[in-house]
Design an enzyme around this catalytic site. Structure first.
Site, PDB file in Angstrom:
ATOM      1  N   CYS A  53      55.056  25.083  26.406  1.00  0.00           N
ATOM      2  CA  CYS A  53      56.551  25.709  25.656  1.00  0.00           C
ATOM      3  C   CYS A  53      57.328  26.529  26.106  1.00  0.00           C
ATOM      4  O   CYS A  53      58.583  25.892  26.105  1.00  0.00           O
ATOM      5  CB  CYS A  53      55.293  27.170  24.772  1.00  0.00           C
ATOM      6  SG  CYS A  53      54.989  28.157  25.922  1.00  0.00           S
ATOM      7  N   ASP A  72      60.962  27.154  18.354  1.00  0.00           N
ATOM      8  CA  ASP A  72      59.105  27.405  18.045  1.00  0.00           C
ATOM      9  C   ASP A  72      59.201  26.083  18.516  1.00  0.00           C
ATOM     10  O   ASP A  72      59.349  25.664  18.338  1.00  0.00           O
ATOM     11  CB  ASP A  72      58.446  27.676  17.236  1.00  0.00           C
ATOM     12  CG  ASP A  72      57.475  28.555  17.567  1.00  0.00           C
ATOM     13  OD1 ASP A  72      56.852  28.431  18.711  1.00  0.00           O
ATOM     14  OD2 ASP A  72      56.370  29.126  17.353  1.00  0.00           O
ATOM     15  N   HIS A  80      56.186  26.246  20.054  1.00  0.00           N
ATOM     16  CA  HIS A  80      55.201  25.432  19.766  1.00  0.00           C
ATOM     17  C   HIS A  80      54.648  24.113  18.786  1.00  0.00           C
ATOM     18  O   HIS A  80      52.626  24.259  18.119  1.00  0.00           O
ATOM     19  CB  HIS A  80      53.861  26.498  19.791  1.00  0.00           C
ATOM     20  CG  HIS A  80      53.685  27.269  20.655  1.00  0.00           C
ATOM     21  ND1 HIS A  80      55.433  28.482  20.001  1.00  0.00           N
ATOM     22  CD2 HIS A  80      53.688  27.987  21.644  1.00  0.00           C
ATOM     23  CE1 HIS A  80      55.336  29.288  21.734  1.00  0.00           C
ATOM     24  NE2 HIS A  80      54.755  28.613  22.388  1.00  0.00           N
TER      25      HIS A  80
END
Length: 579
Positions: A412, A536, A538
């Site tokens: 990440c 994000d 992820h």
């Protein structure tokens, strides 16, 4: 008949930012019975030099008037002077700008008619309305010019070439279509207006957009039509090969490879046959710019380099601007630096943010990558009484599983770093490729931060490593903000808002085993309410904008989004002071 005057909203927005400015030239376009003002430059002395940059604007955008702040005592003399250089109207425009007591800018328009000024009303056109009404015709091709490496020969050969091309030695073809046109006929399609020509290529673009499942959004830029320039050789018109990158010396003459890359602003109601003359003028404009660059090289450089064309469209500029740079001379060259400094001054642009560096040239070509650019656009948030402070400019969204690389569960921070690097590339601060996971790991080993076993591992990195890589790959310094818990982030609204307003860069935040990218905040300084715009890394799915927005992978989050027991480090990149 007096033309109807229209002024781009972006021109008015830029005029509002000017302070203590005497005035400058207005550049616009005539169509039907309308004159629309699309841009302006600043004049730094009493000696006006409006014609100097006219060829740098898209064809059809020409000098059409003046603007003046406050003192207009010399306006009649300047209007008489400008009348000699204005080709698109017999009645040049004067816009008088006055700052009112409340700080607002008041604009009054007049036209120069029969030796005096007459007031004229004007209409303000929004950016989107301009994009709806105008198409950019981009002319692409290649020719070669042989000349002795001296001023007289270069001028003569370029003039001869322009005359040959203007007198019928060129044919135009709608790119990827069997549609050809010259000065008296169009072959291959029943078209009468420029809008018909655009419709022929628009269908293909719409099909591509549907395949990518893109949301339909408002127009945010000019629509583009690519046109090939076919040059006559013997009795045939040929599309020449891609230009070489070297000058060749033959029998005391230099063979100069010229990549034709010219743009013209054309209203959609323009007759299709009228496009021929516009493209001829585009061709002549770009040849004049290249000739000027070669003549400058004779004075400033030890040897000639291939001149290459770059088009720029700074944020909120409202039009393109073309520059010619020698292929083998870097942006850091003192002559190019001085040239860019002058452009920044003439357009009242920041002296610490790059605009006219090659890396910041407008990316006309369709990006083959599936990466989403600015996926936050269109998202709405409601912090009552809040003020949004967002990332400035463009970035690409990098997340798990892209590039056919499995970093699910550990990559990440690497992906957040890639997003930050993309921002510096998009804004023209760096031409360095976006680093891969292996590039990042090898660099951290090289600088002694990690052992050799770190390469090809699945080990995490944090904010400190991200800042080190930004410095190594992008030559960017970063500020590190430490917070003891997610709860403490709720008190950082003012600092984060100031970062986005002054720096405008995305922020990498790492805490516990997770990393995210912050691309904005919405903050009410009175109540303390704060929300974060989060990108994000992820996410593991396909790059589908609707999924990314609707599922919250790019979205607004409250302070409860952060872990109350984890400490966080924020890597806040700082813009380099370059132009």
């Amino acid at each position: 008949m007096t033309p109807k005057l229209q002024i781009s909203q972006l021109v008015i927005n830029r005029l509002k930012l000017l302070e203590n400015v005497c005035g400058g030239g207005l550049f616009g376009l005539m169509y039907s019975k309308n004159l629309i003002i699309l841009g302006f430059d600043l004049e730094s002395s009493d000696k006006l030099n409006f014609k100097k940059m006219q060829d740098n604007f898209p064809t059809e955008i020409d000098l059409c008037g003046l603007f003046k702040f406050d003192d207009c005592t010399d306006v009649k003399a300047h209007m008489q002077e400008i009348l000699i250089n204005v080709d698109i109207t017999d009645n040049p425009i004067l816009i008088k700008c006055q700052r009112k007591d409340d700080g607002e800018l008041e604009l009054n328009a007049s036209q120069w008619k029969n030796g005096k000024l007459e007031e004229i009303v004007y209409e303000v056109l929004s950016e989107e309305e301009i994009y709806k009404q105008f198409v950019m015709a981009r002319l692409l091709g290649y020719i070669e010019i042989a000349a002795e490496p001296n001023e007289k020969s270069i001028k003569q050969e370029f003039m001869t070439t322009r005359k040959k091309l203007a007198y019928g030695n060129v044919l135009f073809q709608l790119q990827s279509k069997n549609v050809f046109f010259n000065n008296n006929e169009i072959v291959g399609a029943p078209v009468s207006l420029v809008s018909d020509i655009f419709d022929l290529v628009k269908k293909k673009v719409e099909n591509v957009d549907k395949k990518k499942n893109k949301k339909e959004t408002a127009l945010t830029d000019f629509q583009m039509v690519n046109i090939d320039c076919l040059v006559k050789k013997s009795d045939e018109f040929e599309k020449n090969q891609q230009a070489a990158l070297n000058l060749i010396l033959e029998k005391n003459k230099v063979l100069i490879p010229i990549t034709i890359d010219a743009i013209a602003a054309v209203h959609i109601t323009t007759k299709a046959l009228g496009l021929y003359d516009i493209l001829i003028e585009s061709l002549c404009r770009t040849l004049r710019l290249i000739e000027e660059n070669l003549l400058d090289q004779l004075v400033e450089c030890d040897e000639l380099a291939v001149p290459l064309t770059y088009h720029f469209k700074p944020d909120n500029f409202g039009h393109y601007y073309t520059c010619i740079y020698p292929q083998s001379i870097p942006d850091e060259d003192e002559h190019l630096t001085a040239f860019r400094r002058e452009l920044h001054q003439q357009f009242s642009l920041s002296m610490v943010r790059p605009v006219f560096r090659r890396a910041n040239a407008f990316p006309f070509d369709v990006i083959t990558s599936s990466l989403l650019v600015n996926p936050h656009v269109g998202l709405k948030n409601t912090v009552e009484g809040g003020k949004q402070s967002l990332v400035q400019g463009k970035y690409s969204y990098h997340h798990y599983m892209q590039d056919k690389f499995n970093d699910d569960g550990w990559g990440c921070a690497y992906r957040s770093l890639q997003t930050l690097c993309s921002w510096f590339r998009f804004q023209g601060y760096s031409e360095h490729p976006i680093p891969s996971h292996e590039d990042i790991q090898k660099y951290l080993v090289k600088v002694g931060d990690k052992p050799k076993t770190f390469v090809n591992s699945r080990q995490w990195i944090g904010s400190t490593e991200v800042s080190m890589c930004l410095n190594g790959f992008m030559n960017v310094d970063s500020r590190i903000m430490h917070v003891s818990s997610g709860t403490e982030l709720a008190s950082k609204g003012s600092e984060l808002a100031y970062h986005f307003e002054s720096q405008g860069t995305p922020i990498m935040i790492g805490g516990g085993v997770l990393a995210h990218t912050i691309i904005g905040v919405d903050f009410n300084s009175n109540t303390g309410e704060l929300k974060f715009l989060i990108l994000d890394p992820h996410f593991t799915g396909d790059d589908d904008l609707q999924v990314v927005q609707n599922k919250g992978w790019c979205g607004w989050k409250g302070v409860n989004f952060w872990n109350k027991t984890a400490y966080y480090n924020l890597c806040m990149p700082q813009r380099p002071a370059i132009f």
